[in-house]
Design a protein around this motif. Sequence first.
Motif, PDB file in Angstrom:
ATOM      1  N   ILE A 100       0.546  -0.879   0.177  1.00 19.92           N
ATOM      2  CA  ILE A 100       0.164  -0.160  -0.451  1.00 19.92           C
ATOM      3  C   ILE A 100       1.096   1.188  -0.479  1.00 19.92           C
ATOM      4  O   ILE A 100       0.832   2.270  -0.639  1.00 19.92           O
ATOM      5  CB  ILE A 100      -0.868  -0.166   1.230  1.00 19.92           C
ATOM      6  N   VAL A 101       1.287   0.720   0.855  1.00 18.24           N
ATOM      7  CA  VAL A 101       2.802   2.332   0.683  1.00 18.24           C
ATOM      8  C   VAL A 101       3.473   2.878  -1.367  1.00 18.24           C
ATOM      9  O   VAL A 101       3.473   3.894  -1.370  1.00 18.24           O
ATOM     10  CB  VAL A 101       4.120   2.153   1.585  1.00 18.24           C
ATOM     11  N   ASP A 102       3.620   1.109  -1.453  1.00 15.36           N
ATOM     12  CA  ASP A 102       3.910   1.522  -2.467  1.00 15.36           C
ATOM     13  C   ASP A 102       3.016   2.165  -3.873  1.00 15.36           C
ATOM     14  O   ASP A 102       3.674   3.279  -4.486  1.00 15.36           O
ATOM     15  CB  ASP A 102       4.781   0.183  -3.133  1.00 15.36           C
ATOM     16  N   PHE A 103       1.783   1.369  -3.823  1.00 14.90           N
ATOM     17  CA  PHE A 103       0.897   2.069  -4.445  1.00 14.90           C
ATOM     18  C   PHE A 103       0.553   4.075  -4.152  1.00 14.90           C
ATOM     19  O   PHE A 103       0.440   4.394  -5.065  1.00 14.90           O
ATOM     20  CB  PHE A 103      -0.514   1.315  -4.302  1.00 14.90           C
ATOM     21  N   LEU A 104       0.531   3.896  -2.627  1.00 17.70           N
ATOM     22  CA  LEU A 104      -0.027   5.555  -2.986  1.00 17.70           C
ATOM     23  C   LEU A 104       0.942   6.237  -2.888  1.00 17.70           C
ATOM     24  O   LEU A 104       0.829   7.637  -3.860  1.00 17.70           O
ATOM     25  CB  LEU A 104       0.120   4.898  -0.898  1.00 17.70           C
ATOM     26  N   PHE A 105       3.227   6.350  -3.371  1.00 19.27           N
ATOM     27  CA  PHE A 105       3.803   6.879  -3.403  1.00 19.27           C
ATOM     28  C   PHE A 105       3.519   7.020  -5.058  1.00 19.27           C
ATOM     29  O   PHE A 105       4.096   8.068  -5.425  1.00 19.27           O
ATOM     30  CB  PHE A 105       4.852   6.249  -2.553  1.00 19.27           C
ATOM     31  N   LEU A 106       2.704   5.784  -5.039  1.00 21.84           N
ATOM     32  CA  LEU A 106       3.465   5.913  -6.960  1.00 21.84           C
ATOM     33  C   LEU A 106       2.453   6.285  -7.768  1.00 21.84           C
ATOM     34  O   LEU A 106       2.104   6.798  -8.715  1.00 21.84           O
ATOM     35  CB  LEU A 106       3.424   4.611  -7.545  1.00 21.84           C
ATOM     36  N   SER A 107       0.971   6.190  -6.986  1.00 30.41           N
ATOM     37  CA  SER A 107       0.340   7.155  -7.563  1.00 30.41           C
ATOM     38  C   SER A 107      -0.405   7.919  -7.365  1.00 30.41           C
ATOM     39  O   SER A 107      -1.224   8.811  -7.417  1.00 30.41           O
ATOM     40  CB  SER A 107      -1.145   6.083  -7.632  1.00 30.41           C
ATOM     41  N   LYS A 108      -0.267   8.306  -6.021  1.00 34.45           N
ATOM     42  CA  LYS A 108      -0.805  10.068  -5.769  1.00 34.45           C
ATOM     43  C   LYS A 108       0.566  11.029  -5.330  1.00 34.45           C
ATOM     44  O   LYS A 108       1.796  10.320  -5.042  1.00 34.45           O
ATOM     45  CB  LYS A 108      -1.378   9.981  -4.557  1.00 34.45           C
ATOM     46  N   ILE A 157       5.680   8.008   7.491  1.00 33.54           N
ATOM     47  CA  ILE A 157       7.024   7.740   6.234  1.00 33.54           C
ATOM     48  C   ILE A 157       6.776   9.026   5.416  1.00 33.54           C
ATOM     49  O   ILE A 157       5.771   9.474   5.034  1.00 33.54           O
ATOM     50  CB  ILE A 157       7.382   6.253   5.548  1.00 33.54           C
ATOM     51  N   LEU A 158       7.898   9.111   4.799  1.00 35.04           N
ATOM     52  CA  LEU A 158       7.983  10.749   4.031  1.00 35.04           C
ATOM     53  C   LEU A 158       8.524  10.185   2.121  1.00 35.04           C
ATOM     54  O   LEU A 158       9.321   9.320   3.066  1.00 35.04           O
ATOM     55  CB  LEU A 158       9.166  11.563   4.566  1.00 35.04           C
ATOM     56  N   ARG A 159       8.055  10.769   1.712  1.00 29.07           N
ATOM     57  CA  ARG A 159       8.183  10.592   0.057  1.00 29.07           C
ATOM     58  C   ARG A 159       9.498  10.036   0.681  1.00 29.07           C
ATOM     59  O   ARG A 159      10.320   8.845  -0.788  1.00 29.07           O
ATOM     60  CB  ARG A 159       8.163  11.310  -0.666  1.00 29.07           C
ATOM     61  N   GLU A 160      10.567  11.055   0.904  1.00 28.33           N
ATOM     62  CA  GLU A 160      12.411  11.391   0.602  1.00 28.33           C
ATOM     63  C   GLU A 160      12.771   9.938   1.597  1.00 28.33           C
ATOM     64  O   GLU A 160      13.941   9.519   0.973  1.00 28.33           O
ATOM     65  CB  GLU A 160      12.374  12.523   1.047  1.00 28.33           C
ATOM     66  N   GLU A 161      11.818   8.867   2.394  1.00 30.92           N
ATOM     67  CA  GLU A 161      12.878   8.126   3.254  1.00 30.92           C
ATOM     68  C   GLU A 161      12.085   6.946   2.292  1.00 30.92           C
ATOM     69  O   GLU A 161      12.831   5.659   2.726  1.00 30.92           O
ATOM     70  CB  GLU A 161      11.458   7.798   4.315  1.00 30.92           C
ATOM     71  N   TRP A 162      11.168   6.732   1.554  1.00 28.20           N
ATOM     72  CA  TRP A 162      10.802   5.429   0.888  1.00 28.20           C
ATOM     73  C   TRP A 162      12.123   4.863  -0.651  1.00 28.20           C
ATOM     74  O   TRP A 162      12.236   6.164  -1.092  1.00 28.20           O
ATOM     75  CB  TRP A 162       9.374   6.138   0.082  1.00 28.20           C
ATOM     76  N   LYS A 163      12.166   4.441  -0.373  1.00 29.55           N
ATOM     77  CA  LYS A 163      14.033   4.021  -0.688  1.00 29.55           C
ATOM     78  C   LYS A 163      13.236   3.755  -2.323  1.00 29.55           C
ATOM     79  O   LYS A 163      13.664   4.648  -3.276  1.00 29.55           O
ATOM     80  CB  LYS A 163      14.554   3.245  -0.292  1.00 29.55           C
ATOM     81  N   GLU A 164      12.103   2.986  -2.668  1.00 28.86           N
ATOM     82  CA  GLU A 164      11.922   2.649  -4.693  1.00 28.86           C
ATOM     83  C   GLU A 164      11.224   1.760  -3.985  1.00 28.86           C
ATOM     84  O   GLU A 164      10.666   0.793  -2.898  1.00 28.86           O
ATOM     85  CB  GLU A 164      13.364   1.949  -5.212  1.00 28.86           C
ATOM     86  N   PRO A 165      10.416   1.615  -5.135  1.00 26.97           N
ATOM     87  CA  PRO A 165       8.893   0.211  -4.934  1.00 26.97           C
ATOM     88  C   PRO A 165       9.744  -0.907  -5.059  1.00 26.97           C
ATOM     89  O   PRO A 165      10.702  -2.011  -5.302  1.00 26.97           O
ATOM     90  CB  PRO A 165       8.258   0.425  -6.761  1.00 26.97           C
ATOM     91  N   ARG A 166       9.346  -1.794  -3.746  1.00 26.68           N
ATOM     92  CA  ARG A 166       9.860  -3.018  -3.385  1.00 26.68           C
ATOM     93  C   ARG A 166       9.029  -4.057  -4.068  1.00 26.68           C
ATOM     94  O   ARG A 166       9.456  -5.096  -3.533  1.00 26.68           O
ATOM     95  CB  ARG A 166      10.320  -3.232  -1.640  1.00 26.68           C
ATOM     96  N   ILE A 167       7.758  -3.949  -4.208  1.00 25.23           N
ATOM     97  CA  ILE A 167       6.936  -4.781  -4.670  1.00 25.23           C
ATOM     98  C   ILE A 167       6.549  -4.383  -5.657  1.00 25.23           C
ATOM     99  O   ILE A 167       6.544  -5.750  -7.012  1.00 25.23           O
ATOM    100  CB  ILE A 167       5.656  -4.985  -3.260  1.00 25.23           C
ATOM    101  N   LEU A 168       5.674  -3.364  -5.641  1.00 29.91           N
ATOM    102  CA  LEU A 168       4.718  -3.299  -7.439  1.00 29.91           C
ATOM    103  C   LEU A 168       5.564  -3.399  -8.683  1.00 29.91           C
ATOM    104  O   LEU A 168       4.920  -3.866 -10.070  1.00 29.91           O
ATOM    105  CB  LEU A 168       3.997  -1.808  -6.996  1.00 29.91           C
TER     106      LEU A 168
END
Length: 170
Positions: A100-108, A157-168
């Motif tokens: 869900i973190v990957d999905f939210l940062f990738l889509s919003k 979690i901040l966008r800059e702390e989200w390293k890269e999509p790990r799943i999607l």
Amino acid sequence: MNLRILEKEDFPLLVEWFNQPEVFGEYNPLHQVTLEEMGKLFSSPHEIKPFIVENKEGSKVGFIHYFYVLHPVSRLLEIGYSLIPSERGKGYGTEALRIIVDFLFLSKDVIRIQAQTDPRNLASQKILEKAGFKKEGVLRKSFFIRGEWKDNWVYSILREEWKEPRILTK
Ligand SMILES: CC(C)(COP(=O)(O)OP(=O)(O)OC[C@H]1O[C@@H](n2cnc3c(N)ncnc32)[C@H](O)[C@@H]1OP(=O)(O)O)[C@@H](O)C(=O)NCCC(=O)NCCS
């Protein structure tokens, strides 16, 4: 394990889960909800957006949802999650949260995602940390649980702390 958008057909099962205290666990408020109320809760475009968590056999084992805190214009997202007791401790919570973190940062176009948890809820804190969330503060007496006002910890979690999509993307 799979996340699937909640459909109307899932409402009866969700009502069953909402009305069982064990599903939300001891660190969440008690709920009593009817099928009609459930329909309203999830029908507005700006209300809670739930996904059903399915295990590797394809059975429905819980839900994870996101919503805008205050108003969509704030673009401040919060998430929540619960699994049925028999399916906990198998890694589904961690995986659902990462997806869900990957999905939210990738889509919003949001800069942070937050979650709240009871200080005693070690499993919840563990999966938040494993998904890259950091504890940022305490909301004092913000949750009414089993007849008492309890403090809640806020994680984000901040966008800059989200390293890269790990799943999607894999
Ligand atoms: C919180 C919840 C979603 C976690 O999902 P889960 O699938 O059980 O979690 P996982 O199996 O992916 O991981 C749990 C981790 O917490 C650890 N853990 C579980 N209970 C623990 C405890 N009492 N003390 C310390 N660690 C604990 C596990 O060892 C595991 O860590 P590891 O992978 O390093 O071994 C699930 O427990 C749940 O639905 N709880 C009830 C509802 C709830 O509290 N929702 C959250 C509200 S904020």
